[in-house]
Design an enzyme around this catalytic site. Structure first.
Site, short mmCIF file in Angstrom:
data_model
loop_
_atom_site.label_atom_id
_atom_site.label_comp_id
_atom_site.label_asym_id
_atom_site.label_seq_id
_atom_site.Cartn_x
_atom_site.Cartn_y
_atom_site.Cartn_z
N GLY A 17 13.07 -1.08 6.06
CA GLY A 17 11.84 -0.96 6.83
C GLY A 17 11.83 0.16 7.86
N MET B 276 8.93 -2.67 -3.32
CA MET B 276 9.43 -2.36 -4.66
C MET B 276 8.71 -3.15 -5.76
SD MET B 276 11.48 -0.10 -3.74
CE MET B 276 12.38 0.28 -5.24
N LEU C 218 1.51 -2.64 -7.89
CA LEU C 218 0.35 -3.48 -7.61
C LEU C 218 -0.69 -3.31 -8.71
CD1 LEU C 218 0.11 -2.77 -3.79
CD2 LEU C 218 0.80 -4.93 -4.87
N ASN D 222 0.80 4.69 0.19
CA ASN D 222 2.24 4.63 -0.08
C ASN D 222 2.87 5.95 0.35
OD1 ASN D 222 4.71 3.51 -1.13
ND2 ASN D 222 4.50 4.87 -2.88
N HIS E 223 6.31 8.32 -0.56
CA HIS E 223 7.33 8.48 -1.60
C HIS E 223 8.20 9.69 -1.26
CE1 HIS E 223 9.10 8.14 -5.58
NE2 HIS E 223 8.96 9.44 -5.73
#
Length: 220
Positions: free
Chosen positions: A15, A93, A96, A110, A112
């Site tokens: 996190g 992980m 969706l 998101n 990445h």
């Protein structure tokens, strides 16, 4: 502080990007707040980060549900009940599905650790080193049902050094992730960036473009 955009942050691991968002939301005038942290992994250290920040958290183990649809239905219920308006994936992980994304259409982000569309999926930094690229970085994008395939909002670039191993490159990219994600959240929370017809629309002037051009270590 009332009137701020409520974020739901989905996590699976340590996190650190959640922490970057929590730190940003703690700053006076930041237009968003983390309303709920959801982890599909009960041992995720991200839950400790939420607790320390005084933010509500919940564990929803995906393995406890009979199907992805059931898991995502429960996930939606938790987020909606917390008043969440935008969903931020921070090391979550799980892919969706369309039902979840439809419920938060155009409001799921998101981050990445690659310059998408290169090196999607797991171990992006390792993929970059194996291919011998000279620059790497991170990308914040809107989420669609694919793996790291949604419309790109902003990117930050870091050099790949001849001495880099996976850990060193990961650390350099992560530093930029922690800068980039809160900045994009600020832009979407103020309406300066939005998704229309599958395309990213911005009224932020040159701000988004600068994210891609700025070199690490350059003053903000």
């Amino acid at each position: 502080m009332s009137g701020r955009t409520k974020l739901g942050v989905l996590v699976s691991g340590s996190g650190s990007n959640l922490q970057a968002l929590l730190d940003a939301c703690a700053q006076p005038g930041f237009p968003a707040e983390v309303a709920l942290v959801v982890s599909n992994v009960p041992t995720a250290f991200a839950l400790e980060r939420a607790k320390k920040a005084g933010v509500a958290s919940v564990v929803l183990e995906h393995k406890a549900f009979g199907s992805r649809a059931d898991f995502e239905k429960a996930l939606v219920e938790k987020l909606v009940s917390a008043g969440v308006e935008w969903v931020c994936l921070a090391g979550f992980m799980r892919l969706l599905g369309v039902d979840f994304l439809g419920r938060f259409e155009g409001r799921v982000l998101n981050i990445h650790p690659s310059l998408l569309p290169a090196f999607t999926g797991l171990h992006a930094q390792r993929q970059a080193l194996e291919r011998g690229v000279k620059v790497a970085g991170c990308t914040v994008h809107f989420v669609d049902p694919g793996m790291d395939t949604g419309p790109i909002i902003a990117q930050a670039v870091v050099p790949v050094l001849p001495t880099d191993d996976e850990a060193a490159l990961t650390a350099r990219i992560l530093k930029e992730e922690h800068r980039l994600y809160p900045l994009v959240v600020k832009l979407v929370a103020t309406g300066a960036v939005r998704l229309e017809g599958g395309r990213v629309v911005t009224s932020a002037g040159p701000a988004v473009g600068e994210l891609s051009l700025r070199n690490p270590g350059e003053p903000g």
